[in-house]
Write a protein that holds these residues in place. Structure first.
Motif, PDB file in Angstrom:
ATOM      1  N   UNK A 137      42.383  40.932  55.914  1.00 35.59           N
ATOM      2  CA  UNK A 137      40.927  40.840  55.786  1.00 35.59           C
ATOM      3  C   UNK A 137      40.217  42.172  56.050  1.00 35.59           C
ATOM      4  N   UNK A 138      40.967  43.205  56.452  1.00 34.63           N
ATOM      5  CA  UNK A 138      40.329  44.513  56.692  1.00 34.63           C
ATOM      6  C   UNK A 138      39.786  45.035  55.366  1.00 34.63           C
ATOM      7  N   UNK A 139      38.514  45.408  55.365  1.00 36.93           N
ATOM      8  CA  UNK A 139      37.878  45.774  54.094  1.00 36.93           C
ATOM      9  C   UNK A 139      37.902  47.271  53.808  1.00 36.93           C
ATOM     10  N   UNK A 140      38.303  48.081  54.775  1.00 40.95           N
ATOM     11  CA  UNK A 140      38.283  49.529  54.553  1.00 40.95           C
ATOM     12  C   UNK A 140      39.225  49.918  53.425  1.00 40.95           C
ATOM     13  N   UNK A 141      38.680  50.616  52.443  1.00 42.13           N
ATOM     14  CA  UNK A 141      39.534  51.014  51.323  1.00 42.13           C
ATOM     15  C   UNK A 141      40.207  52.351  51.631  1.00 42.13           C
ATOM     16  N   UNK A 142      41.438  52.505  51.166  1.00 34.65           N
ATOM     17  CA  UNK A 142      42.115  53.797  51.242  1.00 34.65           C
ATOM     18  C   UNK A 142      42.668  54.086  49.859  1.00 34.65           C
ATOM     19  N   UNK A 143      42.065  55.044  49.178  1.00 33.58           N
ATOM     20  CA  UNK A 143      42.480  55.334  47.809  1.00 33.58           C
ATOM     21  C   UNK A 143      43.833  56.051  47.764  1.00 33.58           C
TER      22      UNK A 143
ATOM     23  N   UNK B 617      39.737  33.278  47.360  1.00 35.20           N
ATOM     24  CA  UNK B 617      38.329  33.621  47.185  1.00 35.20           C
ATOM     25  C   UNK B 617      38.020  34.797  48.105  1.00 35.20           C
ATOM     26  N   UNK B 618      37.813  35.951  47.520  1.00 35.03           N
ATOM     27  CA  UNK B 618      37.599  37.151  48.329  1.00 35.03           C
ATOM     28  C   UNK B 618      36.242  37.744  48.011  1.00 35.03           C
ATOM     29  N   UNK B 619      35.411  37.841  49.028  1.00 34.54           N
ATOM     30  CA  UNK B 619      34.064  38.383  48.837  1.00 34.54           C
ATOM     31  C   UNK B 619      34.153  39.835  48.347  1.00 34.54           C
ATOM     32  N   UNK B 620      33.390  40.162  47.309  1.00 30.86           N
ATOM     33  CA  UNK B 620      33.335  41.528  46.780  1.00 30.86           C
ATOM     34  C   UNK B 620      34.717  42.107  46.482  1.00 30.86           C
ATOM     35  N   UNK B 677      33.197  50.318  44.864  1.00 27.34           N
ATOM     36  CA  UNK B 677      34.465  49.700  45.263  1.00 27.34           C
ATOM     37  C   UNK B 677      34.388  48.177  45.282  1.00 27.34           C
ATOM     38  N   UNK B 678      33.173  47.610  45.128  1.00 26.70           N
ATOM     39  CA  UNK B 678      33.085  46.157  45.002  1.00 26.70           C
ATOM     40  C   UNK B 678      33.122  45.751  43.528  1.00 26.70           C
ATOM     41  N   UNK B 679      33.301  46.747  42.644  1.00 29.50           N
ATOM     42  CA  UNK B 679      33.441  46.492  41.198  1.00 29.50           C
ATOM     43  C   UNK B 679      34.814  46.953  40.705  1.00 29.50           C
ATOM     44  N   UNK B 744      32.203  40.573  39.435  1.00 31.05           N
ATOM     45  CA  UNK B 744      31.103  41.225  40.165  1.00 31.05           C
ATOM     46  C   UNK B 744      29.838  41.176  39.323  1.00 31.05           C
ATOM     47  N   UNK B 745      28.689  41.337  39.996  1.00 33.01           N
ATOM     48  CA  UNK B 745      27.425  41.458  39.279  1.00 33.01           C
ATOM     49  C   UNK B 745      27.234  42.923  38.923  1.00 33.01           C
TER      50      UNK B 745
END
Ligand code: FES
Ligand code: FES
Lengths: 161, 765
Positions: A137-143, B617-620, B677-679, B744-745
């Motif tokens: 669930x960690x949302x931090x992105x690492x490219x 179901x994952x937000x963004x 990054x949400x798209x 995404x929107x």
């Protein structure tokens, strides 16, 4: 121009800047505190993750006018002074990051570490430890794709925190 | 490249220089040309590849590489390459430490400014850094050690042969010793003189080959590591650009300039060819200004076009596959795959600081081709090239994008237009939509088999043009006459294709061709150029061949591989990943290989395509099929830093997964939709395999191979094969979710950048 006062890495600071400038720019552009990184400006990449009164927050999404004088903002630069480092130069989570040699380009890593520390604090408040679902669930992105070592480092950091 | 010994007999003996200076400066001088193998059967890349070519292009100026020993006992080296996370500053420090007999911690590696005299030797690309600098750096370090030993011999009244250098100290047999700090000045030379050195036998390596943490790791975890936007240059205020609602559209007029200039914090606005620039006290105020701008735009060159139009254009450009061998009973297997546009946007967006004055300019940026950048910036500003100073800053990722200098060039133009220093940063929305990406392409494979034998394997790749106008093009033009097999007559793209692509199987008559079309997009390489797509289509065809011939995908590959090293990596992943273990319906294993950069790799993955995963179901974000396990084996030849190599492969695995399953750009009505990054769904923690194993193969090779890009192709191919096996269908396009309803929107195009939210306090956790 309004004077904005808050506690930054243990010290009270005052800046002259309009209320609606987001905290990220106050830190980076006006105060020269560049540990929190810009990656999106809309609270989705988490590269700017820092702590507000000990909890993870994203300064790109908070107006400086919404900070109160006693609010404590901690960036990666101040993490080792929060008490959890027990006098060492590095916070146990930073040490875990070194031991696992997590960083590649390093750009996302201040945010990753700040999020990891907040995660351990959160699960402790809930009286449990970090699970695979928490890591997912960690949302931090690492490219650069350092996710595997981030997961390993959090396990070590949690043990030593 | 093969090491080129100066003597012709002793392969470890080389010429170098002690350069005149007040402290010890040692330089490598490699004369003579490296052994480029004679070209021949059956595919050029097998014998002479892109790396031989880049290495050869770099050789004539490699002598300018210098190692300096300072009187505090440290050594320093300015690497004429760009560090973007791939670990080359660390591996370079290790090489110097090895030959100089100094602890790694005492070696400082910084990035060199643009040095036009280096000609072709300052391009960071094609995973070529280690291959082309391995020998020159060691020679320079060995020269330095030799000079220190000579100086010590004089001071200690002993012979060089009886002295021993270790950990920055030179010791005599009688126990007396001198440190490098004490010797640095004594070892300096008043004149430049050539010396002959003998490099260490790799069997005696103590540093090289042992895992080492990154030398900048501490800076990275404490927030001290500085990227372009972290630098403070007097007067260089935050600057951003308002861009057109269609890709590469141009500004005609800012209709409300007075209003914009009156906004809080705003100092300057200027029209440049790419948009309307604004300079303000904070980037936040730049964003507000951009959002308030009322601009008249001229449409960009793809206005009105969408994905389907470009697909149609590619299909029309496809050339017919060659005629098939006329064999009775022959059966044909065909694979035809479409790869959509993908973004190589790094976490650190395009950014640069520029201070342009009437007669000179200074630029700070993360640049992989700084000499070309310097030339183009000078040209744009109307200055001489030597009036432009280009400082190379570490970049927060590159993946091919920093081969170009879009940010640096734009910053220079804005600084000139405003007459002030600027710190330009691209908004993420621009970096994602307007920044470069990997071109859309189709790859068609046709294979023919009869009587249990593969008779022919044909692959035809058709792509929107890949832009090489960052210096690699110039190298190819300048050196094309030296290319083997008449490759020099081909265009840049075909040359690169020929030099990188190879089918390492015994498949009879093999052909691979490239056709490119349409130069209207902002493209470039993306953690490898053609290989991930070409290999994925190829390996899907290999699986289909195996199936058609009733064989197991692993056994079939094994039986047909021409090369023992590739077979070894394949065996390694099959064993570690327990190939063939029973898997529940809806899940599967996939296995694939890749060969390039003097090295080879194999990947085995397990994928779960069951609804529990795909329905997450994952937000963004998107869940989709989950790669639950990845086992990767890599043989790059001599390994400098196994820890760094493992990290590069782990990163490449995540890239390969993203290419197969989640990440692409949708072109709609003249512009790309994905703005953040949400798209754009690069692999996230919820997509990454919980189980990852990287096997670094032991190698007796004396030469290192490239690594930065090596993890991607085999992973992409293995995930594609696993997906096909789990779902029973060979995907017709990648990523497999591209035609799903958008997750995404779409963010607006006018204004081009989104507002920052204000609810962050409430979301603190
Ligand atoms: S910059 Fe704050 S979350 Fe991306
Ligand atoms: S280490 Fe480069 S983005 Fe995470």
């Amino acid at each position: 121009m309004p004077r904005q006062t808050f506690v930054l890495n243990g010290r009270s600071v005052t800046v002259d800047v309009h209320d609606d400038v987001r905290v990220l720019w106050v830190l980076r552009d006006l105060l020269g505190v560049t540990g929190p990184k810009y990656g999106c400006g809309i609270n989705v990449c988490k590269a700017c993750t820092s702590h507000l009164n000990g909890r993870a927050f994203n300064p790109c999404s908070v107006r400086v006018g919404d900070l109160r004088p006693h609010d404590r903002v901690t960036t990666i630069e101040g993490l080792a002074d929060t008490g959890e480092a027990a006098g060492a130069d590095l916070h146990p989570m930073q040490q875990a990051w070194l031991d696992r040699d997590v960083a590649q380009c390093g750009y996302c890593q201040p945010g990753q570490i700040m999020a990891a520390v907040a995660l351990v604090r959160k699960v402790r408040r809930e009286g449990r430890s970090v699970t695979d679902a928490d890591l997912d669930a960690i949302r931090n992105i690492c490219r650069c794709g350092t996710y595997t070592r981030i997961r390993e480092a959090i396990a070590q950091g949690e043990r030593r925190m | 490249m093969d090491a080129t010994p100066a003597s012709g007999i002793d392969r470890r003996s080389f010429l170098g220089f002690v350069v005149a200076g007040t402290t010890l400066v040692a330089a490598a001088d490699l004369l003579g040309s490296p052994a480029g193998a004679a070209p021949g059967v059956p595919q050029p890349a097998e014998l002479y590849d892109l790396n031989d070519f880049l290495t050869e292009a770099a050789t004539p100026t490699a002598n300018l590489i210098t190692v300096t020993v300072h009187d505090d006992g440290t050594a320093s080296f300015e690497l004429p390459r760009m560090e973007v996370g791939q670990g080359i500053t660390t591996s370079t420090a290790m090489l110097i430490a090895e030959e100089l007999e100094l602890p790694v911690e005492k070696v400082r590696v910084t990035l060199a400014d643009a040095r036009p005299e280096l000609l072709f030797n300052q391009l960071t690309g094609g995973s070529n850094t280690t291959i082309s600098t391995y020998t020159p750096i060691r020679v320079a370090a060995a020269v330095a050690k030799g000079a220190l030993l000579e100086a010590a011999a004089i001071q200690l009244g002993d012979t060089v042969e009886s002295l021993r250098a270790r950990a920055g100290v030179i010791q005599a047999p009688d126990g007396r010793s001198l440190t490098y700090a004490e010797l640095a000045r004594a070892a300096a030379s008043r004149t430049t003189r050539p010396v002959r050195v003998r490099l260490k036998d790799p069997a005696e390596f103590r540093v090289v080959g042992v895992g080492h943490g990154r030398i900048d790791a501490r800076d990275a975890v404490t927030g001290r590591k500085r990227f372009a936007t972290d630098l403070r240059v007097p007067g260089a205020l935050p600057t951003m650009v308002c861009r057109a609602p269609t890709l590469n559209g141009t500004p005609r007029r800012l209709r409300n300039k007075r209003t914009i200039l009156a906004m809080p914090g705003v100092r300057d606005v200027a029209l440049v060819d790419t948009g309307v620039a604004v300079r303000a006290e904070t980037f936040g105020q730049c964003i507000e200004a951009i959002r308030a701008m009322d601009v008249a735009w001229a449409d960009g060159p793809v206005a009105g076009l969408s994905d389907a139009d470009i697909v149609e254009e590619l299909r029309a450009a496809e050339l017919p596959l060659p005629a098939l061998p006329d064999t009775p009973l022959a059966q044909t297997v065909e694979v035809d795959v479409l790869f959509y546009f993908r973004s190589n946007s790094a976490m650190d967006t395009n950014a640069a600081i520029a201070d342009v004055r009437a007669d000179r300019a200074t630029v700070w940026a993360g640049l992989k081709s700084p000499i070309t950048a310097q030339a183009r910036i000078a040209e744009a500003l109307g200055l001489d090239q030597d009036a432009v100073t280009v400082h190379v800053v570490q970049g927060g990722g590159s993946f091919g994008r920093r081969l170009f200098f879009d940010g640096a060039l734009e910053a220079a133009k804005i600084s000139q237009a405003m007459g002030k220093p600027v710190k330009l940063m691209w908004h993420r929305a621009d970096d994602a939509r307007v920044g470069r990406g990997h071109p859309m392409a189709t790859s068609r494979v046709r294979a023919v088999h009869a009587g249990g034998q593969v008779l022919a394997f044909q692959q035809s790749h058709t792509s929107v043009e890949t832009d090489f106008r960052h210096g690699l093009g110039e190298i190819i033009t300048a050196r094309s006459a030296d290319l083997p097999t008449g490759l020099g007559n081909l265009g840049f793209a075909e040359t690169v294709f020929e030099l990188t692509q190879e089918v390492p199987y015994d498949f009879g008559a093999i052909t691979q061709t490239l056709t490119e079309t349409d130069d209207r997009f902002n493209t470039g390489s993306m953690r490898n150029i053609y290989s991930p797509d070409v290999r994925t289509a190829g390996e899907l065809a290999v699986d289909r061949l195996a199936e058609a011939m009733g064989q197991d995908p692993y056994e079939f590959r094994r039986a047909h591989l021409r090369n023992g090293r590739v077979r070894a990596v394949l065996d390694a992943v099959a064993e570690a990943g327990r190939w063939g273990r029973p898997m529940p319906t809806g899940t599967a294993q996939g296995i694939a290989i890749h060969k390039e950069y003097k090295g080879c790799s194999a990947c085995l993955v397990e994928i779960d395509c069951r609804p529990e995963q795909t329905g997450r179901d994952i937000r963004d974000g998107v869940g989709g099929p989950r790669v639950t396990k990845a086992v990767f084996a890599v043989d790059v030849g001599l390994v400098l830093n196994p820890r760094g190599l493992e990290a590069q492969m782990q990163g490449g695995i995540n890239d390969g997964i993203a290419l197969a399953l989640t990440s692409s750009m949708h072109l709609r009505d003249g512009h790309f939709l994905e703005a953040s990054w949400d798209n754009y769904f690069y692999t996230r923690q919820w997509n990454t395999p919980p189980e990852v194993e990287v096997i670094v193969m032991p190698s007796d090779s004396g030469q290192p191979g490239g690594a930065g890009e090596a993890g991607v192709a085999a992973t992409f191919a293995a995930v594609a094969c696993a997906y096909a096996r789990a779902t029973g269908e060979v995907p017709a396009y990648f990523p497999v979710n591209h035609r799903d309803p958008l997750a995404f929107r779409v963010k607006p195009f006018v204004p081009p950048v989104p507002q920052s939210p204000t609810n962050g306090r409430k979301l603190a956790w």
